[in-house]
Structure formats: structure tokens, C-alpha cells
Enzyme design. Structure first.
Site, PDB file in Angstrom:
ATOM      1  CG  LEU A 144      -1.939  -1.092   1.392  1.00 26.66           C
ATOM      2  CD1 LEU A 144      -2.695  -0.928   2.712  1.00 26.66           C
ATOM      3  CD2 LEU A 144      -2.910  -1.090   0.222  1.00 26.66           C
ATOM      4  CG  ASP A 145       0.510   4.174  -3.025  1.00 29.85           C
ATOM      5  OD1 ASP A 145       1.346   3.349  -3.448  1.00 29.85           O
ATOM      6  OD2 ASP A 145      -0.389   4.668  -3.731  1.00 29.85           O
ATOM      7  CB  VAL A 146       3.881   6.243   2.404  1.00 31.61           C
ATOM      8  CG1 VAL A 146       3.778   7.442   1.468  1.00 31.61           C
ATOM      9  CG2 VAL A 146       4.168   6.703   3.825  1.00 31.61           C
ATOM     10  NE  ARG A 187      -1.726   8.390  -5.070  1.00 27.90           N
ATOM     11  CZ  ARG A 187      -0.454   8.516  -4.685  1.00 27.90           C
ATOM     12  NH1 ARG A 187       0.238   7.438  -4.291  1.00 27.90           N
ATOM     13  NH2 ARG A 187       0.140   9.698  -4.735  1.00 27.90           N
TER      14      ARG A 187
END
Length: 304
Positions: free
Chosen positions: A137-139, A240
Site C-alpha cells: 500500500l502507498d505510504v 490514483r
């Protein structure tokens, strides 16, 4: 081999900086790699990191020449909620702001360091630099992800992700109202040709599919929509990038055009709310859900 064409935005930059950006390593490590003959410009080995690259030059980086990093170590001071754990898998509910595994700029203080403190046996599973990690998962993204705790679980989950049999559903808040309330965004994703630090929909990218469903359309103080997105593939920044390419960037996402003053979010409004997969040990499908965190609920409460 990492191979990229220099975009206009990076023309004139030093080779060692380009290598650092593309390989996600420090400038010092990039300089060492170049000095050791691990980089080529237009097919020619170049050992000076001071050389300035030109527009449309081709830079190639040999990953085998990357400096060896220190293996991640356990850190019990990092709090990571555990949704489920057994001998094969660990399902974590990742907080926003936590990096998944060590890398350039984040040598420690990651989710992997926390998991190693709770489950030391994970150290022997998968890639030693990112033990147990089968997806990320992205930060800035919160929510559910699964970590493999056994070799059979690692192999099974990697295969399931490749076969697109893992369910990963996300909640997002996006700008505008989507023309069709339900649909599929099917567009290849790769590095942005103008900025290698970003991903983009590009003709030479890897196949990527995102299914979406509109939950609520809001009208005040601006037109935004809460949507559920389900990944059929797992490209970097996929949701995104796809939503931004469709003209509906994620609220709060500064990288892909989601920052606007009328509605603000403390981070990209994206939460991994549901995760389902076939358990490697039992063969049964297991499903986990995570409620929207308070910081994102606070954003929704300002809308009508």
C-alpha cells in the site's frame, strides 16, 4: 535491467541523480554504482556520475550492481494493528503514513520492521529485503494488506495475485461526478515519460484494470464523489493514476492533481477497506474488512 529514456524535465541533470531516482537509492549509492560500471548512456558504460544527461538519451542500470542493503531488523516500538494471524498469513490494518518496507529514504521504521518484532519467522519468507511482502500500500494509504508467514503462503499469494483472484476493494473520494456510476478503467500504466518519479497511463505501460462503483455523489461545498474501487491488477499507484486519467483525481493527492482548497484531506483519500483471498492452508476463502479511519470520516462529514 532498468532502462529509461531521459525526458525533457530531467535533461541536464547529473547521471548519478538520474540513477538515484530510477533505482530508488541514495545519491551515494548511485555514485558507487556508476563508478563500478553499473550504468550505461546510449549503450556505453559510463563511470562518472558527474556527466550531464541529454534529452532522449537512454540510460540503463544493472540491478546486480546495486549496493547490498542491510537486512531489516525487528522494531517493537512501531504500532501496527493486526486483523488476523495464523501460521501462514498475517493480515495487517496499515495506518496512513507508514512505509511498508525499507528502501531509499526509509531504512527503518517500516511495517516490515514492526511485523518482524511480532513474528520473527517472517524473516525467512520471500525476499529478505522485504520479508513476507506480496503486495503493498502507498505510504499515504491506510487499510488491509496480507503478509505471508510461510513459504507455501508466499507462493500461493503471489500466484493468486498474478491470477487476479485476490479481492482488494478501496474507498476513495474523488473530484467531480463520474459520467457512469459503474465502470471499468482499462488503461496501461508505466513511468511518466515526462517525469520518471510519477506513474501515468502510457501506451507502453503494463496492463491495468480498475473497476469502480459510485457510492455517493456530493454537491457541497464542491462536486465530489465517494467511490469503491476494485483492483483487477496491482500496478504502482494504480487507482490514483486511473482516476486522475479519467479526470477525477483522488481528493488530497498532491502527486496526481488532487489538491484543491474547497475540500481538503490530510492525505490522499484512499483506504483499503476489503481484502479476500483463498487461505493457503485451509483452501477456504477468507474475507476481512476495515472501517474508514477517523481522519477520512471527518472529511466526509464536511460534505452534503
Amino acid at each position: 535491467m532498468i532502462r529509461e529514456e531521459i525526458p525533457a524535465a530531467l535533461a541536464g541533470e547529473r547521471l548519478d541523480r538520474i540513477v538515484a531516482l530510477l533505482a530508488d537509492i541514495s545519491r551515494a549509492d548511485a555514485a558507487s554504482l556508476v563508478a563500478n560500471g553499473g550504468a550505461c548512456l546510449d549503450g556505453v558504460v559510463t563511470t562518472s556520475g558527474k556527466i550531464r544527461v541529454a534529452f532522449e538519451q537512454i540510460v540503463e542500470i544493472d540491478p546486480e550492481q546495486l549496493p547490498k542493503r542491510q537486512l531489516p531488523v525487528a522494531d517493537a516500538s512501531i504500532d501496527v494493528p493486526i486483523a488476523f494471524a495464523d501460521a501462514d498469513v498475517i493480515v495487517v490494518d496499515k495506518p496512513a503514513g507508514l512505509v511498508v518496507h525499507p528502501g531509499h529514504g526509509h531504512p527503518d521504521g517500516t511495517l516490515v520492521n514492526a511485523v518482524l518484532a511480532m513474528y520473527p519467522d517472517v524473516a525467512d519468507v520471500g525476499d529478505p529485503m522485504r520479508p513476507g511482502v506480496v503486495h503493498r500500500l502507498d505510504v499515504g494509504t491506510s487499510g488491509l494488506m496480507v503478509v505471508a508467514r510461510s513459504a507455501r503462503a508466499y507462493d500461493s499469494l503471489v500466484a493468486a495475485l498474478a491470477a487476479r483472484t485476490v479481492t482488494r476493494a478501496y474507498l476513495a473520494l474523488v473530484w467531480g461526478h463520474l459520467e457512469s456510476p459503474n465502470g471499468v478503467i482499462d488503461a496501461p500504466i508505466g513511468r511518466d515519460h515526462r517525469d520518471p518519479l510519477r506513474m501515468a497511463v502510457v501506451i507502453d505501460g503494463k496492463p491495468a484494470r480498475t473497476r469502480y462503483h459510485t457510492i455517493t455523489n456530493f454537491h457541497s461545498p464542491a462536486e465530489v464523489s465517494e467511490v469503491e474501487c476494485r483492483l483487477e491488477t496491482g500496478r504502482t499507484h494504480q487507482i490514483r493514476v486511473h482516476l486522475a486519467a479519467a479526470g477525477h483525481p483522488v481528493v488530497g493527492d498532491g502527486t496526481y492533481g488532487g489538491i484543491r482548497s474547497v475540500v481538503s484531506s490530510p492525505r490522499p483519500f484512499l483506504h483499503a477497506a476489503e481484502l479476500a483471498f483463498v487461505h493457503p492452508g485451509t483452501g477456504e476463502t477468507v474475507t476481512f474488512t476495515s472501517p474508514l479511519p477517523q481522519d477520512l470520516r471527518d472529511v466526509l462529514e464536511t460534505l452534503s
